[in-house]
Write an enzyme that holds these catalytic residues in place. Structure first.
Site, short mmCIF file in Angstrom:
data_model
loop_
_atom_site.label_atom_id
_atom_site.label_comp_id
_atom_site.label_asym_id
_atom_site.label_seq_id
_atom_site.Cartn_x
_atom_site.Cartn_y
_atom_site.Cartn_z
N TYR A 5 -28.93 -2.75 4.77
CA TYR A 5 -28.60 -1.82 5.60
C TYR A 5 -29.90 -1.05 5.97
CZ TYR A 5 -23.62 -3.07 5.49
OH TYR A 5 -22.54 -3.72 5.60
N ARG B 147 -8.61 1.82 7.88
CA ARG B 147 -8.43 1.74 9.09
C ARG B 147 -6.82 1.08 9.39
NH1 ARG B 147 -13.55 -1.20 11.39
NH2 ARG B 147 -13.63 -1.94 9.30
N ASP C 76 -18.34 6.00 1.79
CA ASP C 76 -19.14 4.78 2.36
C ASP C 76 -20.07 4.43 1.38
OD1 ASP C 76 -18.86 2.57 4.32
OD2 ASP C 76 -20.89 3.14 4.61
N ARG D 35 -10.82 -1.02 -0.03
CA ARG D 35 -10.52 -0.26 1.19
C ARG D 35 -9.13 0.02 1.48
NH1 ARG D 35 -15.54 -2.06 4.10
NH2 ARG D 35 -15.06 -0.23 5.46
N ARG E 242 -8.55 10.07 12.25
CA ARG E 242 -9.71 9.65 12.73
C ARG E 242 -10.29 9.92 14.01
NH1 ARG E 242 -13.81 8.26 13.69
NH2 ARG E 242 -15.15 6.41 13.31
#
Ligand code: 1CP
Length: 342
Positions: free
Chosen positions: A149, A27, A72, A23, A36
């Site tokens: 998911y 973020r 993702d 990652r 973003r």
């Protein structure tokens, strides 16, 4: 010539351990957050120029040896038209969960060149600008974790629907996951064809799988993917975390690298998996919130562990970087890792 990280894995000594972070494009980076504000997650992931730009962002601050392309684990279903929304502070949400084997048949239609062409385009763009000594990594979610998911609708940490299905009819669930697995395989091959030299399969929720289902049903499905990739000369990394109940069984998998969490030392993971794999990991991502001196000390301990292994290791975290991690601590980890010799 192969990038440095892959030559290292082949066993040719390169002086120090390669390092990158799961990652790393996300973020915690101020430049990511700025972008973003202007674009939605899916807009960024499906626009090749933007996805390439975000993938390369970490190189502005970190001297990592690999770049993972920005996307993702739910991109494959999203590309096929499965309704996946990225909800702020929740993650991926599937508004109409896939609850039957028939629903998973959608994956037999998957063609990377039509459903996720933007991924190949982003990878080609990255590879054309990236230093040839740095590895470009492709990735996908593993069938179980993506299945969690798709069946649950979101990672609700209970996984009641998929577990119910597993207990009711394990053979039926595995047929559904195998359809997703075949799609995942062609997705990863396509990433390789567009410049990804190695691929990582993320199986974050393997921790939730009962051992019997793993051994009897899931392990052959994973090996089908790893064998097919190996047959094409594509190196594979398999990520799991907190799935220690399966640690001995993982030795039967046929990937090249096992990416492991922070709860066990690398030496113990190597012994329990019969020295079958190179290991990747496993600094605790939470450590990166601490004192910078502690980050440096923990990195030195990690390198000392890695030196004792019988196969060449890759330095990384035990799991992805957490949002809010101070960039200077991430940098301290990478710089310290690079300064220490094999
Ligand atoms: O460096 C990078 O950021 C590379 C791209 C990347 C990767 C490898 C993203 C971008 N996601 C992933 C993998 C991923 N996605 C995993 C496997 C690794 C892991 O366990 O961390 C999982 C489980 C997901 C699912 C997911 N997507 C979550 C977690 C949700 C949960 O239930 O815990 C979240 C928050 C997302 C959204 C997402 N994906 C990536 C980013 C940067 C984000 C945040 C979205 C945003 O910017 O709003």
């Amino acid at each position: 010539m192969k990038p440095w990280l892959l030559r290292h894995l082949d066993g040719s000594p390169q002086g120090r351990f390669p390092v990158w972070l799961m990652r790393q494009a996300g973020r915690y980076l101020p430049n990511y957050r700025k972008l973003r504000e202007k674009h939605s997650f899916w807009e960024m992931a499906t626009t090749p120029e933007l996805a390439a730009q975000v993938s390369l962002l970490p190189l502005e601050v970190l001297e990592v040896d690999a770049v993972i392309f920005f996307s993702d684990i739910l991109t494959l279903p999203y590309g096929l038209g499965v309704p996946v929304e990225m909800k702020e502070s929740v993650g991926p949400v599937v508004s109409q969960p896939l609850l039957t084997r028939e629903a998973f048949e959608v994956f037999t239609r998957f063609r990377p060149e039509s459903h996720t062409a933007f991924v190949g385009q982003a990878l080609s763009l990255i590879r054309s600008t990236l230093d040839p000594e740095k590895a470009l990594l492709g990735f996908a979610g593993a069938p179980w974790t993506v299945g969690c998911y798709l069946v649950e609708g979101r990672a609700n940490r209970q996984f009641g629907q998929i577990k119910n299905w597993m207990h009711r009819d394990p053979a039926d669930l595995i047929v559904a996951l195998a359809a997703l697995g075949e799609a995942t395989l062609s997705y990863l091959k396509d990433q390789h064809a567009h410049g990804a030299e190695a691929v990582q399969l993320f199986d974050t929720w393997l921790s939730e799988m009962p051992r019997q289902f793993f051994v009897e049903y899931y392990l052959p499905l994973l090996n089908r993917i790893f064998d097919a990739l190996r047959a094409e000369g594509i190196p594979t990394i398999y990520f799991t975390k907190h799935a220690h109940h399966l640690l001995d069984d993982l030795a039967q998998l046929r990937m090249d690298v096992l990416s492991t969490d922070e709860l066990l030392k690398l030496g113990e993971v190597e012994a329990r998996t019969q020295k079958k794999f190179s290991l990747q990991g496993n600094l605790d991502p939470v450590m990166l919130f601490g004192d910078i001196g502690v980050v440096r000390m923990e990195t030195r301990k990690l390198v000392a562990e890695a030196r004792k292994l019988s196969r060449p290791a890759i330095l990384n975290l035990g799991h992805g970087i957490l949002p809010g991690t101070p960039v200077e601590n991430v940098k301290a980890f990478v710089d310290e890792a690079r300064a220490l010799w094999l």
